[in-house]
Each structure stands twice: as structure tokens, then as C-alpha cells.
Design an enzyme around this catalytic site. Structure first.
Site, PDB file in Angstrom:
ATOM      1  CB  CYS A 166      39.702  51.309  32.571  1.00 37.03           C
ATOM      2  SG  CYS A 166      39.527  50.055  33.844  1.00 37.03           S
ATOM      3  CG  HIS A 190      42.344  42.700  35.211  1.00 42.55           C
ATOM      4  ND1 HIS A 190      42.991  42.749  33.986  1.00 42.55           N
ATOM      5  CD2 HIS A 190      42.312  44.003  35.650  1.00 42.55           C
ATOM      6  CE1 HIS A 190      43.343  43.993  33.716  1.00 42.55           C
ATOM      7  NE2 HIS A 190      42.944  44.768  34.711  1.00 42.55           N
ATOM      8  CB  CYS A 239      44.974  47.253  32.579  1.00 42.98           C
ATOM      9  SG  CYS A 239      45.023  47.384  34.361  1.00 42.98           S
TER      10      CYS A 239
END
Ligand SMILES: CC(C)(COP(=O)(O)OP(=O)(O)OC[C@H]1O[C@@H](n2cnc3c(N)ncnc32)[C@H](O)[C@@H]1OP(=O)(O)O)[C@@H](O)C(=O)NCCC(=O)NCCS
Length: 399
Positions: free
Chosen positions: A378, A347, A94
Site C-alpha cells: 500500500c 519498513h 512506499c
């Protein structure tokens, strides 16, 4: 060797589509999304001649097929950058795009190049999360991590266990507020200007993808309460209080502050400090907490100095844990994600770091009284990334 100041001059993104056949990017290649952004960054910044871009770094979690073959190099060639422009791909799941930006910024800071483009892309429709990964069996056989660590939604359930006071009701309330903030920001015209419209072929024919597909402005607490908990029977994590599965790309233009001055370019923000930190993989959502503590120390600041925070909303529970740690106002601190977050926008993994930066850049414009802002997220298998930025559109007042 003295480090040079690095500034972010501009940033843009594609709309975020829903992953899968119903998403508007289903028939669009990930590398073409990147190419679109590179070209648009150059079109919007005519002082930067394409020949001047010396480095092009892109993050992607899955580095194969339309995200493979060293995306930074392939997209540089496809976008018409100079053949002298170098290119690289990076992966920190991510935080892939965040890592692309901080890597490019480090190159600029050390004089390896003056101008760089960096960003992240994830086509989760073409590359479902971890679909082609082959985790070493020793992870589980030697009990280095539990099975939960490999399923992000389960790590979010673990966080609810760790913080019993973060109830499902609180997570749903957080999620609804995120959706409502995004709906308001859309209505007020704050989001559209960050998005580069892309004409794409879909099962409905050619359409212009210029608006995120994920937001649900009609979200209610009652609706959220009813949703099933796919990661654990009678769990707390649902499709409503999680980020979704999305396709999207975000990119930024970076340069040395001196280069910006010489070109007469007005930069939007200056990189103050960045860092990454690890946490237990089973509770990966805690990553932004140590990363933020660490980056504030590096920057010589405290949370009181930070006027705007862009925290990626992988899961509501993980954002509430962050808010508790830094004593932010619950359930909605005006400094945190003022235009909503990934629960609403979506996302697309590696692209989210630069999305946070692009949001902060626009929020800085509206808040000249704010000097410092934070972007943090995160990362799967237990990491956090954090970057502190200084507002160059400000009036010099702190915090
Ligand atoms: C949670 C998750 C499994 C849900 O996937 P999904 O089932 O494909 O999600 P959908 O969008 O179809 O939503 C499921 C249902 O919830 C409903 N829903 C979702 N958000 C809602 C909202 N805000 N209000 C009301 N209903 C909502 C949908 O309408 C759908 O209902 P249906 O089944 O009746 O059609 C998936 O989004 C996920 O894995 N998210 C986490 C991603 C992740 O781990 N990222 C990395 C983080 S580190």
C-alpha cells in the site's frame, strides 16, 4: 513494438536500522547504502561487466540531501558504473522502489536497455516522514482529503472503523505471528543471506550492520495489549501492530531474458505483470486489494494460481483486510509472508517493494513446486502496487 521477457537475476539489501540516533545508519549516507548494493550486485554476478549496466533507477520518498540530486545518476557515478549508464530517481512513496523496478523492467521490455539495476532506499532518520513536504492547503480547505489522509497511522485506525470485525486483538495476533515467523526465519538462516553487511560508524564506534534492528522475537500478546495507541485515544493501532521507522536500501539486477541466456546467467524469476491502482487516501491501506485484482486480471490468473504472497505489512489491520478480501486462511495463511513482514523487519518506505521481491526470490528457491508469486504493498495518499512473478527455479507445477 514487441515486449521482451524481463527477468530478475539477483537481489540484495542492507540490514534495516532503526531511524534516529540509536540506529546504526545514523552517520551513514543513504546514497552510500545504494552504492554498496550496486557494487555487491556486480560482485555477486561476475558475468555482468559494469560496462553492461545501461540504466540505474532508484526510488526514494524524500528526494533531497543524501537522497537527492537524481540518486540513480549520483549512485551510478559513485559506484563506478560506466559514465554511459543512465540514471533516474522515482517517487511513489512506499512503492518508490517497486516503481523503480517496474520502470526499469519496462525499459528492458521495450528494448531501451538490456541490463538495469533498480531499487529503493529510505533513510527515515535523515528524512522523517513528510518532514519537509508542503501539502497544498487546498487538500484540506477544499476538503479533497481529510487530515487523517496525511498521517498513515490514522488511515489504519480508519480501516479498523471500516472493518469493525478486525479487532485490536486480531491485529495484535497478526503482529505477533509476523514477529515469530521472522524470528524462526532468522534462526533458520534464511534472512542473513539477503543482507549485505556494511561497516558503519555509530555512537558505539565502528560496527558491522548485518542484522535488522527492528525485529522483536520476544513479542507476546500480553506485551502488545499494553501498548499505547499514538494515533487515536483508545484506538487500535500501536507501535506493535505497525511497521516501524527505519533506514534501509534494497536493490535488484534485471535484464532481458535473452541477455541472461547469452551471458549464461541463471535468472531467479520472470516478471509476468504489474500494475498500480488508487483508493481513497483516508484508507490507503486498502491499496493492495484493487492492485492485486487488477494485476491478476492482466496476468490472466486468479488468486488460486498464486503460491506465495509477499504483502508489505505497513499495518496489521490492512493485511487482515487483504486476507479477508482474498479469502486467505486466518490468522496465518502459509502462502502469505512465510518469513514475516515489515511489522518485524521494518519498513524503510521506498525500499520495501524490492525487499518483498528479494524475499519472494529466496522463497521460490525453497518452493520449486510454486509457479507464481505476488508482491504487493500500500502507498500513502491511497494507492496500491502489485507485481506477479514466475518462478524460474521451479519444476513447472502450477500455483
Ligand atoms: C507507531 C509509531 C508511531 C511508533 O513509534 P515509536 O514510539 O518511536 O516506536 P517504538 O519502537 O519506540 O515503540 C514504542 C513503544 O512500544 C514498544 N514496542 C514496540 N513494539 C513492541 C512489541 N512488539 N512488543 C512489545 N513492545 C513493543 C517499545 O518498546 C516502546 O516502548 P517504550 O515506550 O516503553 O520504550 C511508529 O513506528 C510509526 O509511525 N509507524 C508507522 C510508520 C508508517 O506510517 N509507515 C508508512 C506506512 S504507509
Amino acid at each position: 513494438m514487441n515486449a521482451r521477457n524481463v527477468v530478475l537475476v539477483d537481489g540484495i539489501r542492507t540490514a534495516f536500522g532503526r531511524a534516529g540516533e540509536k540506529g546504526f545508519f545514523w552517520h551513514t549516507r543513504a546514497d552510500d547504502m545504494v552504492v554498496k548494493l550496486i557494487r555487491e550486485l556486480l560482485r555477486r554476478n561476475p558475468q555482468v561487466n559494469p560496462e553492461m549496466v545501461e540504466e540505474n533507477i532508484w526510488g526514494a520518498t524524500t528526494q533531497e540531501k543524501d537522497q537527492g540530486l537524481t540518486l540513480g545518476r549520483t549512485s551510478a557515478i559513485l559506484a563506478g558504473l560506466s559514465e554511459k549508464c543512465a540514471g533516474a530517481s522515482v517517487d511513489r512513496m512506499c512503492a518508490g522502489g517497486m516503481t523503480a523496478v517496474t520502470t526499469a523492467a519496462s525499459e528492458v521490455a521495450l528494448g531501451a536497455c538490456d541490463i538495469a539495476i533498480a531499487g529503493g532506499v529510505e533513510h527515515m532518520g535523515h528524512h522523517p516522514m513528510a518532514a519537509t513536504a508542503d501539502p497544498n492547503p487546498r487538500f484540506l480547505v477544499d476538503r479533497l482529503v481529510s487530515e487523517d489522509a496525511l498521517v498513515m497511522g490514522k488511515t489504519a485506525e480508519n480501516l479498523h472503523d471500516l472493518y469493525p470485525d478486525i479487532t485490536k486483538e486480531l491485529a495484535d495476533e497478526y503482529a505477533m505471528i509476523s514477529q515469530l515467523k521472522t524470528a524462526k526465519a532468522y534462526q533458520e538462516g534464511k534472512i542473513g543471506k539477503m543482507i549485505v553487511p556494511m561497516t558503519v560508524y555509530t555512537r558505539e564506534g565502528w560496527v558491522v550492520a548485518d542484522r535488522d534492528q527492528q525485529p522483536r522475537p520476544d513479542t507476546t500478546l500480553e506485551g502488545l495489549r499494553e501498548l499505547r495507541t499514538p494515533f487515536r485515544p483508545l484506538g487500535k493501532v500501536t507501535a506493535g501492530n505497525s511497521s516501524g521507522l527505519n533506514d534501509g536500501a534494497c536493490g535488484v539486477l534485471l535484464m532481458a531474458e535473452d541477455t541472461a541466456k547469452a551471458l549464461g546467467v541463471r535468472p531467479k524469476m520472470r516478471l509476468v505483470a504489474y500494475t498500480y491502482a488508487g483508493v481513497r487516501p483516508e484508507v490507503m491501506g486498502l491499496g493492495p486489494i484493487p492492485a492485486t485484482h487488477k494485476v491478476l486480471t492482466i496476468a490472466g490468473l486468479t488468486m488460486k494460481d498464486i503460491g506465495l504472497i509477499e504483502l508489505n505489512e505497513a499495518f496489521a489491520v490492512q493485511c487482515i483486510a487483504f486476507m479477508k478480501e482474498f479469502k486467505l486462511k486466518s490468522p496465518d495463511d502459509p502462502r502469505l509472508n512465510p518469513w514475516g513482514g515489515a511489522i518485524a523487519f521494518g519498513h524503510p518506505l521506498a525500499s520495501s517493494g524490492p525487499r518483498l521481491m528479494i524475499h519472494l526470490m529466496h522463497e521460490f528457491t525453497e518452493h520449486p513446486e510454486v509457479t507464481y508469486g505476488l508482491t504487493t504493498l500500500c502507498v500513502g495518499l491511497g494507492q496500491g502496487g502489485a507485481v506477479v512473478w514466475e518462478n524460474l527455479q521451479g519444476n513447472g507445477k502450477r500455483g
